[in-house]
Motif scaffolding. Structure first.
Motif, mmCIF file in Angstrom:
data_model
loop_
_atom_site.group_PDB
_atom_site.id
_atom_site.type_symbol
_atom_site.label_atom_id
_atom_site.label_comp_id
_atom_site.label_asym_id
_atom_site.label_seq_id
_atom_site.Cartn_x
_atom_site.Cartn_y
_atom_site.Cartn_z
ATOM 1 N N VAL A 17 32.686 34.287 32.880
ATOM 2 C CA VAL A 17 33.451 35.112 31.545
ATOM 3 C C VAL A 17 32.861 36.862 32.381
ATOM 4 N N THR A 18 31.899 36.954 33.033
ATOM 5 C CA THR A 18 31.702 38.023 33.989
ATOM 6 C C THR A 18 32.975 38.494 34.422
ATOM 7 N N LEU A 19 33.878 37.658 35.268
ATOM 8 C CA LEU A 19 35.152 38.026 36.620
ATOM 9 C C LEU A 19 36.196 37.861 35.682
ATOM 10 N N GLN A 20 35.851 38.174 34.556
ATOM 11 C CA GLN A 20 37.303 37.494 33.005
ATOM 12 C C GLN A 20 37.495 39.121 32.890
ATOM 13 N N SER A 21 38.612 39.777 33.451
ATOM 14 C CA SER A 21 39.131 40.936 33.482
ATOM 15 C C SER A 21 40.090 41.431 33.758
ATOM 16 N N PRO A 22 40.984 42.591 33.461
ATOM 17 C CA PRO A 22 41.576 43.172 33.398
ATOM 18 C C PRO A 22 42.295 43.399 34.886
ATOM 19 N N GLU A 23 41.610 43.726 35.636
ATOM 20 C CA GLU A 23 41.583 43.764 36.984
ATOM 21 C C GLU A 23 41.973 42.161 37.806
ATOM 22 N N LEU A 24 41.162 41.304 37.467
ATOM 23 C CA LEU A 24 41.638 39.798 37.289
ATOM 24 C C LEU A 24 43.299 39.174 36.938
ATOM 25 N N ALA A 25 43.407 39.919 36.273
ATOM 26 C CA ALA A 25 44.690 39.614 35.497
ATOM 27 C C ALA A 25 45.579 40.286 35.738
ATOM 28 N N SER A 26 45.848 41.033 36.587
ATOM 29 C CA SER A 26 46.658 41.997 36.939
ATOM 30 C C SER A 26 47.856 41.243 37.957
ATOM 31 N N SER A 27 49.089 41.190 38.096
ATOM 32 C CA SER A 27 49.434 41.670 39.664
ATOM 33 C C SER A 27 49.734 42.289 40.812
ATOM 34 N N ALA A 28 49.002 43.071 40.600
ATOM 35 C CA ALA A 28 48.893 44.489 41.311
ATOM 36 C C ALA A 28 47.889 44.067 42.349
ATOM 37 N N ILE A 29 48.453 43.921 43.903
ATOM 38 C CA ILE A 29 47.046 44.137 44.696
ATOM 39 C C ILE A 29 46.479 45.143 45.343
ATOM 40 N N HIS A 30 45.121 45.284 44.870
ATOM 41 C CA HIS A 30 44.453 46.036 45.479
ATOM 42 C C HIS A 30 43.685 45.747 46.105
ATOM 43 N N PRO A 31 42.658 46.806 47.862
ATOM 44 C CA PRO A 31 42.074 46.049 48.541
ATOM 45 C C PRO A 31 40.946 45.050 47.806
ATOM 46 N N TRP A 32 40.496 45.115 46.985
ATOM 47 C CA TRP A 32 39.256 44.339 46.437
ATOM 48 C C TRP A 32 39.743 43.028 45.603
ATOM 49 N N THR A 33 41.533 42.933 45.420
ATOM 50 C CA THR A 33 41.948 41.724 44.920
ATOM 51 C C THR A 33 41.761 40.191 45.223
ATOM 52 N N ALA A 34 42.219 40.316 46.366
ATOM 53 C CA ALA A 34 41.748 38.740 47.185
ATOM 54 C C ALA A 34 39.679 38.481 46.939
ATOM 55 N N ARG A 35 38.739 39.334 47.212
ATOM 56 C CA ARG A 35 37.879 38.855 46.555
ATOM 57 C C ARG A 35 37.337 38.882 45.172
ATOM 58 N N LEU A 36 37.587 39.780 44.100
ATOM 59 C CA LEU A 36 37.604 39.155 43.277
ATOM 60 C C LEU A 36 38.648 38.067 42.204
ATOM 61 N N ARG A 37 39.727 37.776 42.843
ATOM 62 C CA ARG A 37 40.207 36.230 42.518
ATOM 63 C C ARG A 37 39.269 34.978 43.371
ATOM 64 N N TYR A 38 38.956 35.243 44.653
ATOM 65 C CA TYR A 38 38.033 34.613 45.154
ATOM 66 C C TYR A 38 36.509 34.275 45.297
ATOM 67 N N ALA A 39 36.254 35.380 44.118
ATOM 68 C CA ALA A 39 34.748 34.972 43.492
ATOM 69 C C ALA A 39 35.139 34.208 41.924
ATOM 70 N N TYR A 40 36.373 34.556 41.075
ATOM 71 C CA TYR A 40 36.393 33.964 40.271
ATOM 72 C C TYR A 40 36.961 32.381 40.371
ATOM 73 N N ALA A 41 37.735 31.595 41.746
ATOM 74 C CA ALA A 41 37.900 30.193 41.420
ATOM 75 C C ALA A 41 36.489 29.953 42.335
ATOM 76 N N ASP A 42 35.987 30.411 43.132
ATOM 77 C CA ASP A 42 34.127 29.946 43.222
ATOM 78 C C ASP A 42 33.940 30.115 41.928
#
Length: 293
Positions: A158-183
């Motif tokens: 729940v902590t990782l669920q955020s607009p940044e996670l839902a966004s399709s835009a790619i930022h320097p932190w996007t891969a790490r955020l998606r990875y952390a959510y998957a983990d």
């Protein structure tokens, strides 16, 4: 003071302009010496963190009153899992500059010291609202990691669920955020959803900052063999029974410490900071590496 060897091609001008500006408070010769040591810290931090730490100690002995030096020393300590030292240096840098951008890594030091509750408390402090978008994402990653430390895996999701996670835009932190959510989904027993997010992490991870592709292959049951590992290949061949079959003609072809002096402590730390450090002195003697968020 023992100095460390520095290559002749390191001039000190390789560091960022704002760091050079920070060093202007020092005599020029001293500033150049400190700058060269800071260059070595930056060069070695990712590949040889222990060596980077040693150079940071030299810079710290030369210029402990410069915020950029304290920050560099903090990161060198952090990368070598000296979390108590790192927290001390980050607090000093924050006090000198008034900046809050170090807040997430300070919270992660609390995790490293085995105090995830304090990291979560920091995630709710006013400083978080002063962070830029990248800093807020980093704070979210640290908070999710602290939840996982406490085995609150659903809360980490729940902590990782955020607009940044839902966004399709790619930022320097996007891969790490998606990875952390998957983990976090894996830890929460939601492997099917996790696979989808590892795929999304791979899509955003153009520079290989995560091992999302390996985690995805693990879920799919795919095993990789190093084609360059001739010994492993030979062992595999020896363990297999030879299979012989007739070969038709048309099948034949060509075929890798500084310790602050008392004056420094009194100038840059208030009584509350010192009381906190004493309270947790016993905890900090058994530092442990935080889990990856």
């Amino acid at each position: 003071m023992r100095r460390l060897p520095i290559p002749d091609d390191v001039t000190g001008f390789e560091i960022d302009a704002d760091v050079r500006q920070d060093l202007k408070s020092l005599p020029k010769t001293l500033a150049d010496d400190v700058a060269r040591n800071l260059v070595m810290v930056a060069r070695l931090l990712d590949t040889e963190p222990e060596e980077a730490y040693n150079y940071s100690r030299v810079a710290l002995r030369l210029a402990s009153r410069v915020a950029s030096v304290r920050e560099a020393a903090g990161f060198a300590s952090y990368m070598t899992q000296r979390y108590s030292e790192a927290l001390t240096e980050f607090r000093a840098a924050k006090r000198m500059t008034g900046r809050v951008d170090l807040w997430p890594v300070m919270a992660d030091c609390e995790r490293g010291l085995g105090r995830p509750e304090r990291a979560l408390a920091m995630a709710g402090e006013p400083e978080v609202k002063q962070l830029d978008k990248a800093g807020q994402v980093e704070m979210r990653l640290v908070a999710a990691g602290a939840r996982a430390d406490l085995e609150q895996f659903d809360a980490a999701v729940v902590t990782l669920q955020s607009p940044e996670l839902a966004s399709s835009a790619i930022h320097p932190w996007t891969a790490r955020l998606r990875y952390a959510y998957a983990d976090a989904l894996i830890a929460a027993g939601r492997a099917d959803e996790a696979r989808e997010w590892f795929v999304k992490a791979v899509e955003a991870d153009s520079d290989g900052s995560t091992n999302a592709s390996e985690r995805l292959a693990e879920i799919d049951g795919v095993e990789f063999t190093d084609a360059l590992d001739e010994d492993a290949e030979d062992e595999a061949q020896e363990s297999e029974e030879p299979v012989r079959k007739p070969i038709a003609k048309d099948e034949i072809g060509d075929d890798r410490m500084i310790f602050e002096d008392e004056e420094d402590v009194e100038e840059f730390y208030d009584d509350d900071d010192l009381e906190i450090d004493e309270e947790y002195d016993e905890d900090s003697s058994e530092e442990k590496k935080p889990k990856q968020a």
